[in-house]
Scaffold this active site. Structure first.
Site, short mmCIF file in Angstrom:
data_model
loop_
_atom_site.label_atom_id
_atom_site.label_comp_id
_atom_site.label_asym_id
_atom_site.label_seq_id
_atom_site.Cartn_x
_atom_site.Cartn_y
_atom_site.Cartn_z
CD GLN A 188 11.92 4.07 5.15
OE1 GLN A 188 11.06 4.64 5.82
NE2 GLN A 188 13.18 3.96 5.51
NE ARG B 254 1.20 10.01 8.71
CZ ARG B 254 1.55 10.37 7.47
NH1 ARG B 254 0.99 9.80 6.43
NH2 ARG B 254 2.45 11.31 7.30
CD GLU C 37 9.08 5.13 8.41
OE1 GLU C 37 8.58 6.13 8.97
OE2 GLU C 37 9.94 5.22 7.52
CG ASN D 298 1.45 10.01 14.05
OD1 ASN D 298 2.57 10.50 14.10
ND2 ASN D 298 0.86 9.70 12.91
CE LYS E 161 -13.63 -8.38 -16.97
NZ LYS E 161 -13.53 -7.29 -17.94
CG MET E 162 -6.56 -9.67 -13.24
SD MET E 162 -5.50 -8.29 -12.77
CE MET E 162 -3.90 -9.04 -12.97
CD GLU F 191 -0.91 -7.56 -6.59
OE1 GLU F 191 -1.16 -8.16 -7.64
OE2 GLU F 191 -0.33 -6.45 -6.55
#
Length: 191
Positions: free
Chosen positions: A30, A34, A96, A100, A154-155, A170
């Protein structure tokens, strides 16, 4: 430099020559993010990214809850809470989401650092999809915020989107591996 042989890859400085057999059976299980508002995050990870809520653990005395997300069918999730937790902790590649208590309604809460602004640290998680173009068309229709679209920069044929807490995700396609290796090799040859 990117078109390394397997032997060269495993001979890079810092890479241990001998894997300690004591680590046999270790799994990258994992990574934790948060989140401010679990309802918004659960909607994003289930409806937008198609993940399943695998397990939820509440710790009211410590004022936080954990939501474990991953890719499987909801029918695979065990009914019994103890068996469910045991099963989930054995799965690779889970996320995960940690909430809070109170952050969702605190007007003073500024949000969490996503790691991509100064000081940089954590960068992103990655999701492999069958088609980057089709996934991004869908994300666009769903109003997802993009950091980078597949045809920008570029990518090419690679995208970055943001979740509700501005963490980068991504979006990549395994079939584009040759393109990325070629691009990295060309980029390294020009330096």
């Amino acid at each position: 430099m990117s078109k390394l042989s397997r032997s060269d890859l495993h001979s890079l400085p810092g890479v241990s020559k001998n894997v300690d057999t004591a680590t046999n059976g270790y799994v990258m299980q994992q990574t934790m993010l948060r989140v401010r508002d679990p309802e918004k995050s659960l909607d994003f990870y289930t409806r937008i990214l198609g993940m399943t809520l695998l397990c939820k653990l509440d710790f009211p005395d410590m004022k936080f809850s954990l939501y474990f997300m991953g890719y499987c069918s909801p029918e695979e999730v065990p009914e019994d809470p103890v068996e469910r937790a045991r099963w989930m902790f054995g799965l690779p590649g889970c996320i995960e989401l940690t909430h809070n208590y109170g952050t969702e309604s605190d007007p003073e809460f500024k949000g969490y650092h996503n790691g991509n602004s100064e000081p940089q640290g954590f960068g992103h998680i990655g999701i492999n999809v069958p088609s980057v173009a089709e996934a991004c068309e869908r994300f666009e229709k769903l109003g997802v915020e993009f950091v980078k679209k597949p045809d920008a920069g570029k990518m090419k044929n690679l995208a970055f989107i943001k979740d509700p807490d501005s963490y980068w995700i991504e979006i990549l396609e395994q079939g584009n591996a040759q393109t990325f290796v070629d691009w990295a090799s060309q980029n390294n040859n020009n330096s």
